[in-house]
Design a protein around this motif. Sequence first.
Motif, PDB file in Angstrom:
ATOM      1  N   ALA A  30       0.833  -1.201   0.000  1.00 32.92           N
ATOM      2  CA  ALA A  30       0.000   0.000   0.000  1.00 32.92           C
ATOM      3  C   ALA A  30       0.869   1.253   0.000  1.00 32.92           C
ATOM      4  O   ALA A  30       1.868   1.323   0.702  1.00 32.92           O
ATOM      5  CB  ALA A  30      -0.915   0.003   1.217  1.00 32.92           C
ATOM      6  N   GLU A  31       0.459   2.244  -0.790  1.00 34.24           N
ATOM      7  CA  GLU A  31       1.198   3.501  -0.865  1.00 34.24           C
ATOM      8  C   GLU A  31       0.820   4.462   0.258  1.00 34.24           C
ATOM      9  O   GLU A  31       1.538   5.421   0.528  1.00 34.24           O
ATOM     10  CB  GLU A  31       0.949   4.184  -2.218  1.00 34.24           C
ATOM     11  CG  GLU A  31       1.454   3.391  -3.410  1.00 34.24           C
ATOM     12  CD  GLU A  31       1.226   4.122  -4.713  1.00 34.24           C
ATOM     13  OE1 GLU A  31       0.776   5.295  -4.661  1.00 34.24           O
ATOM     14  OE2 GLU A  31       1.494   3.545  -5.778  1.00 34.24           O
ATOM     15  N   ALA A  32      -0.334   4.220   0.902  1.00 32.96           N
ATOM     16  CA  ALA A  32      -0.793   5.121   1.969  1.00 32.96           C
ATOM     17  C   ALA A  32      -1.794   4.386   2.853  1.00 32.96           C
ATOM     18  O   ALA A  32      -2.268   3.295   2.516  1.00 32.96           O
ATOM     19  CB  ALA A  32      -1.439   6.369   1.359  1.00 32.96           C
ATOM     20  N   ASP A  33      -2.104   4.986   4.013  1.00 31.75           N
ATOM     21  CA  ASP A  33      -3.148   4.455   4.883  1.00 31.75           C
ATOM     22  C   ASP A  33      -4.501   4.646   4.203  1.00 31.75           C
ATOM     23  O   ASP A  33      -4.724   5.643   3.506  1.00 31.75           O
ATOM     24  CB  ASP A  33      -3.151   5.173   6.229  1.00 31.75           C
ATOM     25  CG  ASP A  33      -1.885   4.906   7.032  1.00 31.75           C
ATOM     26  OD1 ASP A  33      -1.147   3.970   6.657  1.00 31.75           O
ATOM     27  OD2 ASP A  33      -1.642   5.615   8.020  1.00 31.75           O
ATOM     28  N   GLY A  34      -5.415   3.711   4.418  1.00 34.79           N
ATOM     29  CA  GLY A  34      -6.742   3.872   3.852  1.00 34.79           C
ATOM     30  C   GLY A  34      -7.547   2.606   3.929  1.00 34.79           C
ATOM     31  O   GLY A  34      -7.331   1.758   4.797  1.00 34.79           O
ATOM     32  N   VAL A  35      -8.502   2.483   3.006  1.00 30.37           N
ATOM     33  CA  VAL A  35      -9.397   1.328   2.946  1.00 30.37           C
ATOM     34  C   VAL A  35      -9.421   0.815   1.516  1.00 30.37           C
ATOM     35  O   VAL A  35      -9.468   1.597   0.563  1.00 30.37           O
ATOM     36  CB  VAL A  35     -10.832   1.717   3.398  1.00 30.37           C
ATOM     37  CG1 VAL A  35     -11.832   0.611   3.069  1.00 30.37           C
ATOM     38  CG2 VAL A  35     -10.857   2.011   4.884  1.00 30.37           C
ATOM     39  N   LEU A  36      -9.369  -0.515   1.357  1.00 32.96           N
ATOM     40  CA  LEU A  36      -9.462  -1.100   0.022  1.00 32.96           C
ATOM     41  C   LEU A  36     -10.873  -0.880  -0.496  1.00 32.96           C
ATOM     42  O   LEU A  36     -11.845  -1.382   0.066  1.00 32.96           O
ATOM     43  CB  LEU A  36      -9.132  -2.594   0.065  1.00 32.96           C
ATOM     44  CG  LEU A  36      -9.163  -3.328  -1.277  1.00 32.96           C
ATOM     45  CD1 LEU A  36      -8.162  -2.722  -2.254  1.00 32.96           C
ATOM     46  CD2 LEU A  36      -8.873  -4.816  -1.093  1.00 32.96           C
ATOM     47  N   ALA A  37     -10.996  -0.103  -1.563  1.00 33.25           N
ATOM     48  CA  ALA A  37     -12.318   0.249  -2.078  1.00 33.25           C
ATOM     49  C   ALA A  37     -12.810  -0.724  -3.130  1.00 33.25           C
ATOM     50  O   ALA A  37     -14.005  -1.042  -3.179  1.00 33.25           O
ATOM     51  CB  ALA A  37     -12.280   1.663  -2.675  1.00 33.25           C
ATOM     52  N   GLN A  38     -11.906  -1.225  -3.970  1.00 35.80           N
ATOM     53  CA  GLN A  38     -12.361  -2.024  -5.105  1.00 35.80           C
ATOM     54  C   GLN A  38     -11.273  -2.983  -5.561  1.00 35.80           C
ATOM     55  O   GLN A  38     -10.089  -2.643  -5.580  1.00 35.80           O
ATOM     56  CB  GLN A  38     -12.744  -1.092  -6.264  1.00 35.80           C
ATOM     57  CG  GLN A  38     -13.312  -1.795  -7.472  1.00 35.80           C
ATOM     58  CD  GLN A  38     -13.644  -0.827  -8.593  1.00 35.80           C
ATOM     59  OE1 GLN A  38     -13.091   0.268  -8.638  1.00 35.80           O
ATOM     60  NE2 GLN A  38     -14.527  -1.222  -9.483  1.00 35.80           N
ATOM     61  N   ILE A  39     -11.681  -4.190  -5.904  1.00 33.94           N
ATOM     62  CA  ILE A  39     -10.788  -5.166  -6.537  1.00 33.94           C
ATOM     63  C   ILE A  39     -11.209  -5.293  -7.992  1.00 33.94           C
ATOM     64  O   ILE A  39     -12.359  -5.639  -8.284  1.00 33.94           O
ATOM     65  CB  ILE A  39     -10.868  -6.542  -5.833  1.00 33.94           C
ATOM     66  CG1 ILE A  39     -10.261  -6.452  -4.429  1.00 33.94           C
ATOM     67  CG2 ILE A  39     -10.143  -7.615  -6.653  1.00 33.94           C
ATOM     68  CD1 ILE A  39     -10.368  -7.753  -3.632  1.00 33.94           C
ATOM     69  N   ILE A  40     -10.292  -4.990  -8.887  1.00 36.24           N
ATOM     70  CA  ILE A  40     -10.586  -5.048 -10.323  1.00 36.24           C
ATOM     71  C   ILE A  40     -10.087  -6.354 -10.933  1.00 36.24           C
ATOM     72  O   ILE A  40     -10.752  -6.951 -11.769  1.00 36.24           O
ATOM     73  CB  ILE A  40      -9.968  -3.830 -11.044  1.00 36.24           C
ATOM     74  CG1 ILE A  40     -10.643  -2.547 -10.537  1.00 36.24           C
ATOM     75  CG2 ILE A  40     -10.106  -3.957 -12.561  1.00 36.24           C
ATOM     76  CD1 ILE A  40     -10.040  -1.279 -11.081  1.00 36.24           C
ATOM     77  N   LYS A  41      -8.901  -6.778 -10.517  1.00 35.89           N
ATOM     78  CA  LYS A  41      -8.346  -8.032 -11.012  1.00 35.89           C
ATOM     79  C   LYS A  41      -8.443  -9.089  -9.907  1.00 35.89           C
ATOM     80  O   LYS A  41      -7.858  -8.928  -8.840  1.00 35.89           O
ATOM     81  CB  LYS A  41      -6.886  -7.850 -11.435  1.00 35.89           C
ATOM     82  CG  LYS A  41      -6.707  -7.018 -12.709  1.00 35.89           C
ATOM     83  CD  LYS A  41      -7.191  -7.799 -13.927  1.00 35.89           C
ATOM     84  CE  LYS A  41      -6.890  -7.050 -15.205  1.00 35.89           C
ATOM     85  NZ  LYS A  41      -7.299  -7.822 -16.408  1.00 35.89           N
TER      86      LYS A  41
END
Length: 406
Positions: free
Chosen positions: A50-61
């Motif tokens: 991860a490049e930054a703190d946050g929440v995984l919003a979407q999986i595309i692959k």
Amino acid sequence: MAIEIKAPTFPESIADGTVATWHKKPGDAIKRDELIVDIETDKVVIEVLAEADGVLAQIIKNEGDTVLSNELLGTLTEGAAAAAPAAAQAAAPAAAAPAVAAGDDQILSPAARKLAEENGIDPNSIAGTGKGGRVTKEDVVAAAAAKKNAPAAAPAAKPAAPAVAAPVLAAGDRVEKRVPMTRLRAKVAERLVEAQSNMAMLTTFNEVDMTEVMALRSKYKDLFEKSHNGVRLGFMSFFVKAATEALKRFPAVNASIDGTDIVYHGYSDIGVAVSSDRGLVVPVLRNAELMSLAEIESGIATFGKKAKDGKLSIEDMSGGTFTITNGGTFGSMMSTPIVNPPQAAILGMHNILQRPMAINGQVVIRPMMYLALSYDHRLIDGKEAVTFLVTIKNLLEDPARLLLDI
């Protein structure tokens, strides 16, 4: 702010990769530099952080999908709350059906299935902690550790009836098992066929008397290890050193073909084949011509550990101007190694055997090793290849030549 999660930039030698394991699901909180997803290539497993703190919003692959260099894998919402927003859950693609091993009831990812097979673990015996009960790679690692640390059963006081023997197949039974070829094995097969189809490849052989190298190693190995902080003195460093010296004298062997051009390399990046759980891999010692024996041995030891732990990076295995492979580790007496394109040659080492040799009219027993040099005849003449191999032989039979540069 939405941050794109992209596949890394693959080097020219890697065309694409496969999404092996998502370690997070939409809505999961993620910290900077935390592992999000593994990308499996034909050479290594690449970890995307991860490049930054946050929440995984979407999986595309999804797991099992093929991805290209810098292709979008998913998105991360920077600084979002840890709770999974309903929108993020909806944004996730209809989850691709997780891979299911044939004959297994348990759901597990491709990477977890592969790891379970390698460790001889029944997936149905593992409690999955992933989404929907999916068995993750971490679950398999934990199960493997538990299996390894499980106390052995106490021996019986008297020899009892033998343990249940493996089932005996009835006469005429013809059992088959079909498994997908790994990306590493598929790519190796492709490159081997490509090399033999596109090169005018020949192999020349010679033998080397290892008496002097073995005596030198035996005499100084303890002092060497003490002087170089535990680095052990092996045979490979002598071969790498001899090869770099020979490559200086025969630059065509260290060259490569690029279209209609010949590229002569003013450095020796030596690929050293090492065995890993995923197959044979070839990490590269950069500027090996400038390295001492201790630096070579240390580099090889580091690569061996990284290969065993699955930590080799793309950078570790990219490039290379010449390769050395040691089939003798597995007992091979003779082989014809295949050149690794775009390199022009590869040196094959083999088993050291005590053999009777005629020396000065006397039959004596000497530790002998067969050497094989496979080379691209489009670039290297036969005389040049033979003389190159003889040079390595002479340097190893009289190691003082390596110090005196003669």
